[in-house]
Design an enzyme around this catalytic site. Structure first.
Site, short mmCIF file in Angstrom:
data_model
loop_
_atom_site.label_atom_id
_atom_site.label_comp_id
_atom_site.label_asym_id
_atom_site.label_seq_id
_atom_site.Cartn_x
_atom_site.Cartn_y
_atom_site.Cartn_z
N SER A 71 -9.06 -22.46 -86.21
CA SER A 71 -8.03 -22.76 -85.22
C SER A 71 -6.66 -22.59 -85.86
O SER A 71 -6.49 -22.87 -87.04
CB SER A 71 -8.16 -24.18 -84.67
OG SER A 71 -7.08 -24.41 -83.77
N TYR A 88 -9.57 -10.30 -93.96
CA TYR A 88 -8.71 -11.07 -93.05
C TYR A 88 -7.22 -10.74 -93.23
O TYR A 88 -6.40 -11.09 -92.40
CB TYR A 88 -8.94 -12.59 -93.20
CG TYR A 88 -10.38 -13.03 -93.01
CD1 TYR A 88 -11.32 -12.17 -92.41
CD2 TYR A 88 -10.82 -14.28 -93.40
CE1 TYR A 88 -12.64 -12.57 -92.25
CE2 TYR A 88 -12.14 -14.68 -93.24
CZ TYR A 88 -13.04 -13.82 -92.67
OH TYR A 88 -14.36 -14.21 -92.51
P1 A2P Z 1 -7.07 -21.44 -81.53
O1 A2P Z 1 -7.11 -20.72 -82.85
O2 A2P Z 1 -6.04 -20.89 -80.58
O3 A2P Z 1 -7.00 -22.93 -81.68
P2 A2P Z 1 -14.85 -19.85 -83.69
O4 A2P Z 1 -14.52 -20.72 -84.85
O5 A2P Z 1 -16.19 -20.06 -83.11
O6 A2P Z 1 -14.58 -18.39 -83.98
O7 A2P Z 1 -13.85 -20.25 -82.51
C1 A2P Z 1 -12.49 -20.09 -82.68
C2 A2P Z 1 -11.82 -20.12 -81.34
O8 A2P Z 1 -11.96 -21.43 -80.78
C3 A2P Z 1 -10.36 -19.85 -81.44
O9 A2P Z 1 -10.01 -19.09 -80.29
C4 A2P Z 1 -9.71 -21.24 -81.40
O10 A2P Z 1 -8.46 -21.14 -80.76
C5 A2P Z 1 -10.68 -22.01 -80.55
N1 A2P Z 1 -10.76 -23.43 -80.93
C6 A2P Z 1 -10.98 -23.93 -82.16
N2 A2P Z 1 -11.05 -25.27 -82.13
C7 A2P Z 1 -10.88 -25.63 -80.85
C8 A2P Z 1 -10.83 -26.87 -80.17
N3 A2P Z 1 -10.99 -28.02 -80.82
N4 A2P Z 1 -10.62 -26.85 -78.83
C9 A2P Z 1 -10.46 -25.69 -78.15
N5 A2P Z 1 -10.49 -24.49 -78.74
C10 A2P Z 1 -10.69 -24.45 -80.06
#
Ligand code: A2P
Length: 274
Positions: free
Chosen positions: A232, A49
């Protein structure tokens, strides 16, 4: 609902953590501080990462401000693209440990099956644990075949297998194998890299409970009995993703989510990365 899962080495794993994949180094300190302030106690990092130095700095800052490091679980993973030799595993572990201060959970990031070296990589993790360098050892992206092979050949079963899983890819068979072997399933990309958030069935279930699609999916993971590390970079979303205790999914909701399985992946299949 328990928010801590018991591992086969006797330690406890917070079921819900947050992940640092794709978190830019310059944003890592803020994301970690926001995650810890929201109440997360598991941080999922990795050599790949590219933000372990920043994670380590954020952990030291948190420690200095009174948050007991002993209450946190910090994960790192052996990438191993350049070499799968035991010395390379130890060098990677040492570098991550220097950055982080301490590693609580160490994983093999990918089995890289075509190289056929993952059994020896696993042996080195077993040694590191026996030497007291790391509390918990696990793997990531291992299939049932890989898991049975390392357990059979070394006598040591990983505590955790971190794999892609979300409502489109529930990993039912692999989870059954994990249960049989005593391995905790930890989902990466648990929101399907945000794509599953737009699934109409998820939106409907979320609306019926007055929660967001992310909260509905996170609750599904927890009720399935697994762990997960959503990512996120937004403090309000980190908080939202942790706030999943005020509702529960009933049998009809769980069945509706089970019906969403398509097998669609957002990432690579474990057999294809080498
Ligand atoms: P961001 O980092 O801009 O908040 P995963 O964990 O499945 O890989 O998903 C991560 C993605 O989901 C990221 O693009 C993140 O965006 C987004 N994300 C995470 N939590 C939320 C939430 N509560 N609502 C909307 N999008 C979210």
């Amino acid at each position: 609902m328990p928010h801590s899962l018991e591992l086969n080495d006797g330690s406890a794993l917070p079921a819900l953590g947050f992940g640092l994949y794709k978190v830019p180094p310059a944003e890592t300190a803020d994301v970690v501080a926001a995650g810890l302030a929201a109440g997360y106690r598991l941080i999922d990092g990795a050599e790949l990462y590219g933000n372990e130095r920043e994670l380590g700095e954020a952990l030291r800052r948190a420690d200095a401000s009174g948050l007991d490091r002993a209450t946190l679980t910090v994960t790192s993973k052996f990438w191993g693209e350049a070499s799968q030799e035991p010395a390379a595993v130890r060098a990677a572990f040492d570098a991550s440990e220097r950055a982080l201060g301490r590693i609580d959970v160490y994983m093999i990031h990918w089995p890289r099956p075509a190289r056929d070296r993952y059994v020896d990589v696993w042996r080195t993790l077993v040694e590191l644990q026996a030497e007291g360098r790391v509390r918990t050892i696990g793997v990531s992206n291992f299939t049932e075949e890989h898991l049975r092979r390392i357990s059979g050949e070394t006598g040591a079963t990983p505590a955790i297998n971190q794999v892609e899983s979300h409502p489109w890819l529930p990993q039912r068979e692999l989870r059954r194998a994990h249960e049989e072997l005593g391995i905790v399933t930890q989902a990466w990309s648990p929101l399907g890299r945000s794509r599953v958030l737009d699934d109409p069935a998820i939106a409907r279930i979320a609306a019926a409970h007055g929660v967001t699609p992310a909260q509905a999916i996170i609750r599904w993971h927890l009720q399935t009995g697994g762990a997960l590390v959503p990512k996120s970079t937004h403090p309000h979303r980190l908080q939202e993703n942790l706030d999943v205790d005020g509702f529960s999914l009933d049998d009809a909701d769980m069945a509706a989510i089970a019906a969403l399985e398509t097998g669609e992946r957002t990432g690579t299949h474990p057999d294809d990365r080498n």
